[in-house]
Every structure is written in C-alpha cells, then in structure tokens.
Design an enzyme around this catalytic site. Structure first.
Site, PDB file in Angstrom:
ATOM      1  N   ARG A 167      -4.001  25.977  74.656  1.00  0.00           N
ATOM      2  CA  ARG A 167      -2.975  27.076  74.639  1.00  0.00           C
ATOM      3  C   ARG A 167      -2.161  26.995  73.346  1.00  0.00           C
ATOM      4  O   ARG A 167      -2.537  27.361  72.305  1.00  0.00           O
ATOM      5  CB  ARG A 167      -2.208  27.435  75.667  1.00  0.00           C
ATOM      6  CG  ARG A 167      -1.182  28.641  75.889  1.00  0.00           C
ATOM      7  CD  ARG A 167       0.285  28.500  74.865  1.00  0.00           C
ATOM      8  NE  ARG A 167       1.110  27.651  75.279  1.00  0.00           N
ATOM      9  CZ  ARG A 167       2.086  27.226  74.530  1.00  0.00           C
ATOM     10  NH1 ARG A 167       2.183  27.890  73.317  1.00  0.00           N
ATOM     11  NH2 ARG A 167       2.835  25.879  75.117  1.00  0.00           N
ATOM     12  N   ASP A 168      -1.189  26.025  73.252  1.00  0.00           N
ATOM     13  CA  ASP A 168      -0.335  25.817  72.141  1.00  0.00           C
ATOM     14  C   ASP A 168      -1.264  25.342  70.836  1.00  0.00           C
ATOM     15  O   ASP A 168      -1.243  25.492  69.714  1.00  0.00           O
ATOM     16  CB  ASP A 168       0.576  24.642  72.531  1.00  0.00           C
ATOM     17  CG  ASP A 168       1.819  24.557  71.614  1.00  0.00           C
ATOM     18  OD1 ASP A 168       1.966  24.944  70.345  1.00  0.00           O
ATOM     19  OD2 ASP A 168       2.865  24.197  72.004  1.00  0.00           O
ATOM     20  N   CYS A 197       3.260  26.673  66.449  1.00  0.00           N
ATOM     21  CA  CYS A 197       3.803  28.174  66.959  1.00  0.00           C
ATOM     22  C   CYS A 197       3.748  29.131  65.971  1.00  0.00           C
ATOM     23  O   CYS A 197       4.186  28.961  64.662  1.00  0.00           O
ATOM     24  CB  CYS A 197       5.105  27.947  67.523  1.00  0.00           C
ATOM     25  SG  CYS A 197       5.694  29.780  68.011  1.00  0.00           S
ATOM     26  N   ASN A 240       1.407  19.459  68.571  1.00  0.00           N
ATOM     27  CA  ASN A 240       1.936  18.580  69.756  1.00  0.00           C
ATOM     28  C   ASN A 240       1.647  17.168  69.642  1.00  0.00           C
ATOM     29  O   ASN A 240       0.927  16.724  68.752  1.00  0.00           O
ATOM     30  CB  ASN A 240       1.650  19.129  70.956  1.00  0.00           C
ATOM     31  CG  ASN A 240       2.166  20.493  71.320  1.00  0.00           C
ATOM     32  OD1 ASN A 240       1.245  21.415  71.002  1.00  0.00           O
ATOM     33  ND2 ASN A 240       3.210  20.634  71.901  1.00  0.00           N
ATOM     34  N   HIS A 255       6.518  18.261  69.341  1.00  0.00           N
ATOM     35  CA  HIS A 255       5.868  18.717  68.197  1.00  0.00           C
ATOM     36  C   HIS A 255       6.084  17.296  67.326  1.00  0.00           C
ATOM     37  O   HIS A 255       7.351  16.880  67.219  1.00  0.00           O
ATOM     38  CB  HIS A 255       6.213  20.052  67.663  1.00  0.00           C
ATOM     39  CG  HIS A 255       5.315  21.146  68.431  1.00  0.00           C
ATOM     40  ND1 HIS A 255       4.096  21.752  68.274  1.00  0.00           N
ATOM     41  CD2 HIS A 255       6.067  21.853  69.230  1.00  0.00           C
ATOM     42  CE1 HIS A 255       4.059  22.693  69.007  1.00  0.00           C
ATOM     43  NE2 HIS A 255       5.024  22.774  69.780  1.00  0.00           N
TER      44      HIS A 255
END
Ligand code: HMG
Ligand code: MG
Length: 300
Positions: A13-14, A238, A247, A207
């Site tokens: 996802r991220d 993001c 991350n 992050h």
C-alpha cells in the site's frame, strides 16, 4: 514487557502508492504472495480511495479478492469514507484502516476535508464496522512535522490519536509522514500520547527520508511501543507529502529487533527473497542496509 513485536507490512500500500509507473494487479498480487511466505501476519493490501487521486491503488478491492482466504494473516485495506468501506466489505475484508492527521493542512491535501470532518466520515465506518465485526485500525499522519505547516504540537497529536481510539480503533499508528523526526521529538510525542493511552494500542510508522527511522524505532521501544509499520525494500511515500521517502525497510527493522532479542516471527530467507523480487520488478536498488549487507556477504 513483551518480547514480541508486531510488524505491519505496508509495502503493497504505502510502498506502491507513489510509484510513477503503477504496478499491475498481477505484480501487486505477486508481492503479497511473496510476503505471505515471510511469517508476516499483518499485511496492508491497498487502499479503497479515489482512483483519480491515487491511481496506483486502483482495483485494490479486486486485488484483495484474489488473495487466499482462511490464512492466519490479517489483510487490510485503507478506507477514507463509507464508500471505501463498502468496497472493502464487499470483498470480505476483515480489517480496514481509517486515516487522518494532526495537521489541518495535510488532512485537506490528503483527504479533502478538515480533521473534524474526517472524524464525521469515520463515524459511519465505525458504525458499519461494528455491525459487521470488521476491525478498524487508525492512522494519524504528521506526528512531528507537516509538509505544509511545519512542527506540530505533540499535545495536538495526542488529542487526535485519543479521539480515534475512543471512536473505535483497536490500534492507532502514528506516522512520521515526511521522515523528519528525530528521537528527542519522538520521545515528546510518545510522552504526550502515553499520558492519554496505553502503549499496547499505539504503533509507530516511520518514513526514512533523513535516515532516522531506525533511531526513532529504538526510541519508541524504550516507551513500550511494540507495533511498527514497515515496507519491504524500504518502498513508500505519500502522494500528498512531497519529498517524503520510503518507510523503514522491513529488513532493517528485522535486523534491529532480532539483535535486541525481540521475536518477530519472520523468516529471514523468505524476507530476503521477497525484497529481492520486488526490487527486480521495480528495477531499483534496495535502500535497506541490511539487505545489501546480507547479499554482499552471501556473494563474497
Ligand atoms: P473528494 O473529492 O472530497 O470525494 O475526495 P467526494 O466524496 O467529493 O467524491 C469525488 C469522487 O471520488 C466521486 O467520483 C466519488 O465517487 C469518488 P466521481 O463522481 O468524481 O467520478 N470517491 C471514491 N472513489 C473510490 N473510493 C472511495 C471514494 N470516495 C469518493 N473511497 C477522497 C475524498 C478521500 C476520496 C480523496 O481525497 C482520496 O481518495 N484521497 C486519497 C488519499 C490517499 O490515499 N492518501 C495516501 C494514503 S495516506 C498516507 O499515505 C499516510 C500514511 O501512510 C501514514 C503516514 O505516513 O503518515 C497512512
Ligand atoms: Mg506512510
């Protein structure tokens, strides 16, 4: 204090939401299938958000439906509103994540509403989730800095975190969205939050823009935090936080935790295989220090 640390893998996802060239559903699915072999028990699959806002996450519900059922792995989807929740529910998703921020400006840029309005939208989700027995996790971005407003008061962070918990999140993850945090500032945030809530319901999401993520996780461990989000091969960013890098890598997190005597349940060989595979798909060097050292010593 528990020696087990839960790792929430947010790579699918991220990790992929900011890729210039979106991955195909098949590539995203292969990444998750690789991650399933690593011992990870919490994997964020994608986001049920507007495909106009984040095209990289389009069809996350379809991706979810492709995954094997009846595993002991918790697969989750990000849901900003009831529309996203309904999409997640339709594919039998058992865990969703709501997300807001401790900064008004970031919340507007990210989900097009104020912090208070985000709570109103989440109220519908909590109600529907309760009647369907779906677990809700929470995210609070900008735990130290906002890309638009600068420093954020730890007391403001703690109030947003508390509100999400009281609304029904079983766990709230605090995001250092742009990776500017340092341990002294992280300490102040945990102190503010721990005055309101128990460490067992809090998580850290760091992050690594300035290379401080591992130091921040070390600091968080001193405050009793035992849940951390990470991305395989340090993927991430993001779309609404310019300049934010990936991350903390799951590989570096594994190295820190295992050497400090924490249990993670991770299988090293499978983790390295997953990290190598996604780096090849993206044709990108892996920023994980541990992964690089691992392959260098293996090839020496
Ligand atoms: P909006 O424009 O205010 O929404 O966007 P709206 O209700 O006015 O609807 C506009 C259009 O979006 C409509 O479609 C809706 O149907 C559609 P149209 O009629 O124009 O064709 N829509 C949706 N489509 C699919 N799924 C939905 C949905 N809702 C509305 N759920 C919205 C509001 C929240 C949708 C938008 O702002 C959005 O999608 N934002 C994306 C936010 C995002 O994904 N950000 C990245 C994740 S957060 C993050 O990375 C931080 C974190 O990692 C922690 C950290 O690092 O700090 C978690
Ligand atoms: Mg993030």
């Amino acid at each position: 204090m528990s020696k087990f640390v839960k790792i929430v893998e947010v790579g699918p996802r991220d990790g992929l939401q900011n890729e210039k060239q979106p991955l195909t559903i098949g590539q995203r699915c292969n990444l998750i299938l690789d991650l399933m072999k690593t011992g990870l028990r919490s994997i964020e699959v994608g986001s049920c958000v507007s495909a106009k806002w984040v095209p990289q996450m389009a069809h996350s519900d379809e991706l979810y439906a492709m995954l094997p059922q009846n595993t002991d792995i918790s697969f989750s989807l990000l849901t900003p509103n009831i529309k996203g929740f309904e999409a997640a529910k339709a594919v039998n998703c058992q865990e969703v994540a709501v997300f807001t921020a401790a900064s008004e400006s970031f919340t507007h840029k990210n989900i097009n509403c104020s912090i208070a309005e985000s709570f109103d939208k989440f109220a519908d989700i909590f109600q529907a989730a309760k009647s369907s027995n779906i677990r809700v996790r929470g995210y609070v971005s900008c735990m130290v800095d906002c890309p638009y407003e600068g420093a954020i008061d730890p007391r403001q962070v703690a109030q947003v975190v508390k509100k999400l918990y009281e609304m029904g999140c079983y766990e709230v993850s605090l995001g250092d969205t742009i990776g500017t945090a340092t341990p002294d500032r992280v300490k102040k945030v945990w102190q503010a939050c721990l005055a309101e809530l128990d460490a067992s319901v809090l998580a850290g999401h760091f992050h690594n823009t300035y290379g401080m993520a591992i130091a921040n996780i070390y600091e968080s461990l001193q405050h009793g935090i035992r849940v951390f989000d990470s991305s395989i091969a340090g993927l991430g960013g993001c779309p609404y936080a310019k300049g934010a890098s990936g991350n903390v890598s799951t590989e570096d997190l594994y190295y820190l935790l295992s050497h400090m005597g924490f249990e993670t349940g991770l299988n090293l060989e499978a983790l390295m295989q997953a990290s190598q595979n996604i780096s090849q798909v993206l044709q990108r060097d892996n920023p994980s220090h541990y992964a690089n050292a691992y392959w260098q010593t293996r090839c020496a």
